[in-house]
Enzyme design. Structure first.
Site, PDB file in Angstrom:
ATOM      1  CE1 TYR A  15     -13.592  60.930 -17.621  1.00 39.07           C
ATOM      2  CE2 TYR A  15     -12.796  61.484 -15.428  1.00 39.07           C
ATOM      3  CZ  TYR A  15     -13.025  61.833 -16.748  1.00 39.07           C
ATOM      4  OH  TYR A  15     -12.717  63.088 -17.190  1.00 39.07           O
ATOM      5  CD  GLN A  41     -11.422  67.769 -28.983  1.00 41.54           C
ATOM      6  OE1 GLN A  41     -11.367  68.629 -28.109  1.00 41.54           O
ATOM      7  NE2 GLN A  41     -12.193  67.906 -30.042  1.00 41.54           N
ATOM      8  CG  ASN A  42     -15.173  61.793 -28.914  1.00 33.93           C
ATOM      9  OD1 ASN A  42     -15.221  62.915 -28.424  1.00 33.93           O
ATOM     10  ND2 ASN A  42     -15.817  61.465 -30.022  1.00 33.93           N
ATOM     11  CG  HIS A  66      -8.788  65.019 -24.664  1.00 39.92           C
ATOM     12  ND1 HIS A  66      -9.889  65.793 -24.951  1.00 39.92           N
ATOM     13  CD2 HIS A  66      -7.706  65.826 -24.814  1.00 39.92           C
ATOM     14  CE1 HIS A  66      -9.482  67.029 -25.268  1.00 39.92           C
ATOM     15  NE2 HIS A  66      -8.170  67.062 -25.199  1.00 39.92           N
ATOM     16  CB  CYS A  84       0.137  52.651 -11.907  1.00 37.18           C
ATOM     17  SG  CYS A  84       0.924  52.887 -10.304  1.00 37.18           S
ATOM     18  CB  CYS A 129      -0.151  49.482  -9.730  1.00 31.25           C
ATOM     19  SG  CYS A 129       0.880  49.167 -11.178  1.00 31.25           S
ATOM     20  N   GLY A 187     -17.908  67.683 -34.938  1.00 29.54           N
ATOM     21  CA  GLY A 187     -18.615  67.554 -33.668  1.00 29.54           C
ATOM     22  C   GLY A 187     -17.832  67.965 -32.442  1.00 29.54           C
ATOM     23  CB  SER A 225     -17.890  72.961 -28.246  1.00 24.70           C
ATOM     24  OG  SER A 225     -16.895  72.626 -27.299  1.00 24.70           O
ATOM     25  CG  ASN A 230     -20.253  71.324 -34.480  1.00 19.71           C
ATOM     26  OD1 ASN A 230     -19.850  70.256 -34.044  1.00 19.71           O
ATOM     27  ND2 ASN A 230     -20.645  72.307 -33.706  1.00 19.71           N
TER      28      ASN A 230
END
Ligand code: OAD
Length: 232
Positions: free
Chosen positions: A56, A91-92, A109, A117, A136, A175, A177, A201
């Protein structure tokens, strides 16, 4: 499109692909040989926090190099101009929708530029790298983690999303799946309530057959075209 008042738009990694962010399941979808399903789980975080944080951190750092494309901009323009109900559910975990100006937006998401935390639940904006065991600022526990919904965790704001879907006259998927639930099932809820359903898509997705209409092509062309039709 004259009879449409309430709109729900679901977006996935494909809408940000032309901004330069890699999708999860494309040909270049592996990260150092890992499937996303193997990196983004609570078990992976417990077993190998350095790996999950690095995954990430790299994605968060990449945000500084990219900008919204014509598809994000068109959705932001629709959000600003649409007089009825509208909800963009992404979802991005990138921030390109909000950088384009979208306001009626849910990050189901989570968000790369946020950390929370795991001990007290406090979420804070986070732009830099996030080393494992960062303390934290609230409770002091060394439990800060990326504010990302891992596989096996509950996506955010599902009640609000379900409510919007139940009132929708139009559901558009851009876009994605269709590989990850519950988002992959939104089209079925929308159909159940009689909404019109359109998929935009690059290629037919796993759930293409659920949609009344599928338009194939790059999001940077298809989304502005759809927005133009809606606002005409
Ligand atoms: P995927 O990588 O699974 O799918 C991306 C989709 O975008 C594919 O169907 C591509 O054909 C399409 N696509 C690629 N370029 C495009 C373009 N220029 N225009 C239009 N479409 C294009 O990504 P998602 O479906 O978003 O979860 O993945 C769902 C979730 O899986 C993600 O939110 C992520 C991942 O695990 C979390 O991070 C929790």
């Amino acid at each position: 499109m004259n009879d449409i008042r309430n709109i729900v738009i679901l977006t996935g990694a494909g809408i940000s692909a032309e901004s330069g962010l890699a999708t999860f399941r494309g040909p270049d979808g592996l990260w150092e040989g890992h499937r996303v399903e193997d990196v983004c789980t609570p078990e992976a975080l417990a077993r190998n926090p350095a790996l999950v944080h690095r995954f990430y951190d790299e994605r968060r750092a990449k945000l500084a190099e990219v900008k919204p494309n014509a598809a994000h901009e068109a959705l932001a323009a629709l959000d600003a101009a649409w007089p009825g109900e509208l909800l963009i559910v992404t979802q991005n975990v990138d921030d390109l929708h909000e950088r384009a100006g979208a306001k009626r937006l849910i990050h189901m998401h989570g968000e790369l530029r946020s950390a929370f935390c795991a001990a007290c639940g406090r979420a804070v904006p986070w732009v830099e790298a996030l080393p494992p065991a960062s303390p934290c600022g609230g409770c002091g526990q060394p439990r800060m983690r990326p504010d990302i919904v891992f596989f096996g965790e509950m996506p955010y704001e599902m009640d609000r999303i379900e409510e919007a879907l139940r009132r929708a006259d139009l559901f558009v998927s851009v876009g994605t799946s269709g590989a990850v639930y519950p988002a992959a099932g939104f089209v079925q809820t929308a159909r159940h309530v009689g909404a019109r359903t359109i998929e935009l898509n690059l290629d037919p997705s796993a759930g293409s057959f659920y949609f009344e209409e599928s338009r194939m092509g790059p999001a940077s062309r298809l989304v502005p075209e759809l927005v133009h039709d809606l606002l005409a």
